[in-house]
Design a protein around this motif. Structure first.
Motif, PDB file in Angstrom:
ATOM      1  N   ALA A   1       0.893  -1.191   0.121  1.00  0.00           N
ATOM      2  CA  ALA A   1      -0.040   0.093   0.017  1.00  0.00           C
ATOM      3  C   ALA A   1       0.974   1.131   0.027  1.00  0.00           C
ATOM      4  O   ALA A   1       0.561   2.141  -0.621  1.00  0.00           O
ATOM      5  N   GLY A   2       1.935   1.402   0.728  1.00  0.00           N
ATOM      6  CA  GLY A   2       2.970   2.287   0.748  1.00  0.00           C
ATOM      7  C   GLY A   2       3.510   2.489  -0.511  1.00  0.00           C
ATOM      8  O   GLY A   2       3.531   3.714  -0.923  1.00  0.00           O
ATOM      9  N   ILE A   3       3.716   1.338  -1.375  1.00  0.00           N
ATOM     10  CA  ILE A   3       4.451   1.684  -2.547  1.00  0.00           C
ATOM     11  C   ILE A   3       3.488   2.210  -3.451  1.00  0.00           C
ATOM     12  O   ILE A   3       3.881   3.102  -4.280  1.00  0.00           O
TER      13      ILE A   3
ATOM     14  N   ALA B   1       4.218   5.703  -5.401  1.00  0.00           N
ATOM     15  CA  ALA B   1       4.022   5.947  -6.857  1.00  0.00           C
ATOM     16  C   ALA B   1       2.652   6.697  -7.499  1.00  0.00           C
ATOM     17  O   ALA B   1       2.633   6.782  -8.493  1.00  0.00           O
ATOM     18  N   LYS B   2       2.205   7.198  -6.277  1.00  0.00           N
ATOM     19  CA  LYS B   2       1.001   8.188  -6.761  1.00  0.00           C
ATOM     20  C   LYS B   2      -0.195   7.681  -7.607  1.00  0.00           C
ATOM     21  O   LYS B   2      -0.705   8.384  -8.167  1.00  0.00           O
ATOM     22  N   TRP B   3      -0.233   6.205  -7.402  1.00  0.00           N
ATOM     23  CA  TRP B   3      -1.610   5.630  -7.869  1.00  0.00           C
ATOM     24  C   TRP B   3      -2.810   6.191  -7.323  1.00  0.00           C
ATOM     25  O   TRP B   3      -3.104   6.388  -6.426  1.00  0.00           O
TER      26      TRP B   3
ATOM     27  N   THR C   1      -6.278   5.607 -12.935  1.00  0.00           N
ATOM     28  CA  THR C   1      -5.263   5.229 -13.541  1.00  0.00           C
ATOM     29  C   THR C   1      -5.281   3.778 -13.684  1.00  0.00           C
ATOM     30  O   THR C   1      -5.489   2.907 -12.500  1.00  0.00           O
ATOM     31  N   VAL C   2      -4.963   2.938 -14.816  1.00  0.00           N
ATOM     32  CA  VAL C   2      -5.029   1.718 -14.821  1.00  0.00           C
ATOM     33  C   VAL C   2      -3.751   1.121 -14.313  1.00  0.00           C
ATOM     34  O   VAL C   2      -2.621   1.624 -14.236  1.00  0.00           O
ATOM     35  N   LEU C   3      -4.036  -0.065 -13.448  1.00  0.00           N
ATOM     36  CA  LEU C   3      -3.014  -0.612 -12.790  1.00  0.00           C
ATOM     37  C   LEU C   3      -2.843  -2.031 -13.125  1.00  0.00           C
ATOM     38  O   LEU C   3      -3.610  -2.735 -13.460  1.00  0.00           O
TER      39      LEU C   3
ATOM     40  N   LEU D   1      -0.196   2.557 -15.062  1.00  0.00           N
ATOM     41  CA  LEU D   1       1.127   2.386 -14.082  1.00  0.00           C
ATOM     42  C   LEU D   1       1.164   0.818 -13.742  1.00  0.00           C
ATOM     43  O   LEU D   1       0.185   0.025 -13.402  1.00  0.00           O
ATOM     44  N   LEU D   2       2.396   0.500 -14.216  1.00  0.00           N
ATOM     45  CA  LEU D   2       2.932  -1.023 -14.075  1.00  0.00           C
ATOM     46  C   LEU D   2       3.470  -0.956 -12.804  1.00  0.00           C
ATOM     47  O   LEU D   2       4.605  -0.148 -12.001  1.00  0.00           O
ATOM     48  N   VAL D   3       3.204  -2.010 -11.656  1.00  0.00           N
ATOM     49  CA  VAL D   3       3.864  -2.026 -10.336  1.00  0.00           C
ATOM     50  C   VAL D   3       4.182  -3.627 -10.237  1.00  0.00           C
ATOM     51  O   VAL D   3       3.399  -4.530 -10.784  1.00  0.00           O
TER      52      VAL D   3
END
Ligand SMILES: C[S@@+](CC[C@H](N)C(=O)[O-])C[C@H]1O[C@@H](n2cnc3c(N)ncnc32)[C@H](O)[C@@H]1O
Length: 394
Positions: free
Chosen positions: A183-185, A189-191, A195-197, A302-304
């Motif tokens: 959740a912190g990441i 990443a300002k998701w 925005t599509v994740l 956003l790719l994580v």
């Protein structure tokens, strides 16, 4: 009690202190100060309940009871004995004392633990003519003691089970990351849920399940119990009003927003089980396949991910061969995307042959890691050669 301003400390994975401070501000905390490994703040008892239910990043919430300077174990004993513990809990409840320290000159933390336990029991003996019993496995009351070079601080743990235990993880998969780290990441990443994740190496699904809960505005602690419910100060009405308020703001999942993939069928089984418990089956589109064969699920997003890395899983030679191909894949198929890759492999940008736009130092337990950000625009900056510049953190 509810109007009294109390002091708190919220520990978190190292590297997330600043985003936790932002989150606590959003939740209404005051006097917020990020320090190494956590954030101090003040607020009412109601705020303590709110932060326990709503923080996605804190590991637990500790209520500061007393603070004193010390030179030896006797001073720590005196500080603990001076507290009116009988105002917080009863001698029929079981206790555990947990000591942690940084630059502490004392020889034995075990002895300090024993002395604090003695002080609490002696105080009850004096006040109530009876002593609480220690239960190191499942205590009703956890007293946390922190010693630095000169000051000892005593806290009551208000969380109980750590807050990253949301209740949705029944299936762990291979090397999952903790829920509050994921959740912190996402916050680093300002998701935002517009925005599509996409997590193409989703494993048990930690990133996407945390994202789904954020998108559905589900408080991460809505379904669990907390240690503050066992304190004499507990106000059941305040908690039930808060639960009602939080339930009322939940919204349905937006299909097509969050995507997850993994090449392992076991990972897919695991994420399906977890999504079902999290009530988020509709929030995440699943794919099975190798990341090198998958196309981006949208024009931009956003790719994580946290790929396998050497000393936890994966064969280092296979990974060395994988990364340049993955770098090419990002460049060819993810124009318009921002990739956030969380890894302990500090040489990752060189292996991908991509220049990161940001690198944030983070710890996964004791393992030093980085969150690398790569902005994939047409003609993304290529690293000249991997043997390359030493990593610079900022
Ligand atoms: C470190 S785990 C991810 C853990 C995940 N973030 C979690 O919290 O559960 C890495 C995952 O990558 C998957 N994986 C490894 N190589 C892959 C590839 N080439 N394509 C797709 N998935 C892959 C593994 O099956 C594993 O589930």
């Amino acid at each position: 009690m509810d109007s009294i301003n109390l002091g708190f400390f919220a520990p978190c994975p190292r590297g997330l202190e600043a985003v936790l401070a932002d989150e606590l501000k959003d939740l209404g905390a005051s006097d917020i100060e990020a320090t190494a490994g956590g954030v101090t703040f003040t607020g009412t008892l109601a705020l303590c309940y709110r932060v326990n239910l709503q923080s996605r990043i804190a590991s637990r919430i500790l209520l500061r009871i007393t603070e004193a300077s010390y030179r030896d174990e006797h001073d720590v004993y005196d500080a603990a004995k001076a507290v009116r513990w009988q105002d917080w809990f009863t001698p029929q409840q079981t206790i555990k004392v947990k000591v942690s320290a940084h630059h502490c000159p004392l020889k034995s933390l075990e002895f300090v633990t024993l002395r604090v336990k003695d002080a609490v029991c002696d105080r009850f003996q004096y006040a109530r003519n009876t002593r609480p019993v220690v239960d190191t496995h499942a205590p009703d009351i956890l007293i946390a003691v922190f010693l630095d070079g000169t000051t000892c601080t005593l806290y009551l743990d208000t969380s109980g089970d750590p807050l990253f235990k949301r209740g949705w993880r029944k299936s762990a998969g291979e090397a999952p990351i903790r829920e509050n780290l994921a959740a912190g990441i996402l916050r680093l990443a300002k998701w935002v849920p517009e925005t599509v994740l996409f997590d193409p190496m989703c494993g048990s699904g930690t990133f996407v399940i945390e994202a789904a809960l954020m998108a559905r505005r589900v408080a991460p602690g809505i379904g669990r119990r907390f240690a503050f419910e066992k304190l004499l100060s507990f106000e059941a009405r305040t908690l039930s009003d808060l639960r009602t308020e939080l339930k009322a703001v939940e919204i349905p999942a937006k299909p097509g927003l969050i995507h997850a993939a993994d090449r392992s069928p076991q990972a897919l089984t695991s994420i399906r089980a977890n999504l079902s418990i999290a009530g988020s089956v509709d929030a995440v589109t699943l794919h099975q396949g190798d990341v090198l064969d998958l196309l981006a699920p949208a024009e931009s997003g956003l790719l994580v991910m946290n790929p396998p890395y050497g000393h936890r899983m994966g064969n280092p030679d296979t990974l060395q061969a994988f990364y340049p191909r993955f770098g090419d894949q990002l460049k060819q198929h993810y124009c318009g995307w921002t990739a956030h890759i969380f890894t302990a492999d500090l040489k990752l940008p060189g292996l991908l042959r991509l220049a990161p736009s940001r690198r944030v130092p983070l710890f996964n337990g004791a393992i030093e890691c980085r969150l690398f950000e790569f902005r994939m625009v047409a003609g993304s900056p290529r690293k000249p050669r991997p043997q390359d510049q030493p990593p610079r953190d900022h």
